[in-house]
Design an enzyme around this catalytic site. Structure first.
Site, PDB file in Angstrom:
ATOM      1  N   LEU A 136       0.869  -1.118   0.114  1.00 38.60           N
ATOM      2  CA  LEU A 136       0.036  -0.213  -0.044  1.00 38.60           C
ATOM      3  C   LEU A 136       0.806   1.341   0.035  1.00 38.60           C
ATOM      4  O   LEU A 136       1.954   0.938   0.771  1.00 38.60           O
ATOM      5  CB  LEU A 136      -1.048  -0.003   1.214  1.00 38.60           C
ATOM      6  CG  LEU A 136      -2.021  -1.057   1.281  1.00 38.60           C
ATOM      7  CD1 LEU A 136      -2.710  -0.783   2.626  1.00 38.60           C
ATOM      8  CD2 LEU A 136      -3.071  -1.028   0.187  1.00 38.60           C
ATOM      9  N   ASP A 137       0.339   2.188  -0.607  1.00 39.83           N
ATOM     10  CA  ASP A 137       1.068   3.646  -0.489  1.00 39.83           C
ATOM     11  C   ASP A 137       1.405   3.960   0.762  1.00 39.83           C
ATOM     12  O   ASP A 137       0.522   3.597   1.870  1.00 39.83           O
ATOM     13  CB  ASP A 137       0.507   4.708  -1.479  1.00 39.83           C
ATOM     14  CG  ASP A 137       0.228   4.536  -2.810  1.00 39.83           C
ATOM     15  OD1 ASP A 137       1.083   3.521  -3.288  1.00 39.83           O
ATOM     16  OD2 ASP A 137      -0.420   4.920  -3.538  1.00 39.83           O
ATOM     17  N   LYS A 138       2.352   4.823   1.064  1.00 37.20           N
ATOM     18  CA  LYS A 138       2.831   5.317   2.462  1.00 37.20           C
ATOM     19  C   LYS A 138       1.381   5.924   3.206  1.00 37.20           C
ATOM     20  O   LYS A 138       1.229   5.594   4.274  1.00 37.20           O
ATOM     21  CB  LYS A 138       3.691   6.389   2.242  1.00 37.20           C
ATOM     22  CG  LYS A 138       4.115   7.012   3.569  1.00 37.20           C
ATOM     23  CD  LYS A 138       5.268   8.073   3.728  1.00 37.20           C
ATOM     24  CE  LYS A 138       5.372   9.039   4.965  1.00 37.20           C
ATOM     25  NZ  LYS A 138       6.184  10.150   4.656  1.00 37.20           N
TER      26      LYS A 138
END
Length: 317
Positions: A136-138
């Protein structure tokens, strides 16, 4: 043993071999692919090749390797909090908080989920990327699955490649969508801004299905189901529809304000991240074959934003 066989697309002609393989095998790091090439475990038309060799397109790729003999993860274990949703001998399912990077990279050598996983279970060092099979993106919150065994790692990678892992998201987008639909548009590196992704003809296939859950006038809450898992897929596809995610610093037009009369306009303007949460996950258990599913509540900051949007005007004031 782990085996991979595939044929290079004709469109790859003229590109470096390691770059082409990295795109075709997204669940493996480029470093691991380069190691396979250097040791001759990965062969092209039956022959060992250098990673910088150019491809002509149409070559047959064959890999036979034993993951148990590879040292996969060398990173410090660090005590970093994350919420554990499920754990057994083969799987970890976690609720990743917004702001936590998934694994080390340029500019982020540690302090990541990978470091936290190694602290939680040092045996994960024997697995590729400490068992991380997707990301998942940050600043995206929510559910992720992590392999705890070689059996689980191979099974999860296969399920992801076969599109058998079901991932459901909640996304708050700008604008008033009338109905749901699907986006079937390829995603690749942005031709000018190399740190961004974009819908490009030369990109990899990407499919997102979305449905309208609630309209707030100047923004809409969507349920999004991914059929593929490309980098920034939901963010790119929603921006392609001209309905970028609320709070997205990359794919929304810079500092585009919400009208002062919009519901919870100040809260929308000040939301500090892309409004995206991985709320649901379903997969086949690698050992038992049982179908497992999980659903978690909205992330607290996202839930608070929706609460403010739900308030009548006189209460918000």
């Amino acid at each position: 043993m782990e085996s991979i066989e595939l044929k290079l697309p004709l469109s790859a002609a003229g590109r470096r071999l390691d770059q082409t393989l990295a795109e075709l095998l997204p669940d493996y790091s480029r470093g691991r692919i380069q190691h396979w090439l250097e040791t001759g475990q990965l062969r092209v038309d039956g022959e060992a090749r250098r990673r910088r060799d150019k491809v002509r397109g149409g070559e047959q790729i064959c890999l036979h390797t034993n993951p148990a003999l590879e040292v996969q993860t060398a990173a410090p274990a660090q005590e970093i909090d994350f919420a554990l949703v499920h754990e057994d001998a083969h799987l970890l399912v976690i609720n990743k908080p917004a702001g936590l990077v998934v694994h080390p990279g340029a500019g982020q050598p540690d302090g990541t989920l990978l470091n936290a996983l190694l602290h939680h279970n040092p045996e994960l060092a024997a697995l590729p990327r400490a068992g991380i099979v997707h990301r998942l993106d940050k600043d995206t919150s929510g559910l992720m699955v992590v392999a705890k065994s070689l059996i689980a790692h191979q099974s999860l990678v296969t399920q992801l490649q076969a599109r058998l892992v079901h991932r459901d998201y909640r996304a708050l987008v700008r604008g008033d969508l009338i109905s749901g639909g699907s986006v079937d548009q390829p995603i690749g590196r942005h031709p000018q801004a190399r740190t961004k992704m974009a819908v490009v003809a030369s990109g990899r296939p990407a499919i997102s299905h979305y449905r309208v859950l609630k309209r707030f006038g100047h923004c809409t809450l969507l349920g999004v189901r991914l059929e593929t898992g490309r980098t920034h897929q939901i963010r790119v596809h929603m921006a392609h529809l001209r309905h970028p995610l609320v709070g997205d610093p990359v794919y929304a037009r810079a500092r585009q304000p919400f009208p002062a009369h919009a519901p919870a306009a100040e809260a929308l303007r000040n939301f500090p991240r892309q409004a995206l949460h991985a709320i649901g996950l379903a997969l086949e258990h690698p050992a038992s074959g049982e179908t497992l599913s999980w659903e978690i509540p909205m992330a607290p900051d996202f839930a608070q934003l929706l609460t403010e949007l739900d308030q009548p005007p006189e209460v918000r004031e």
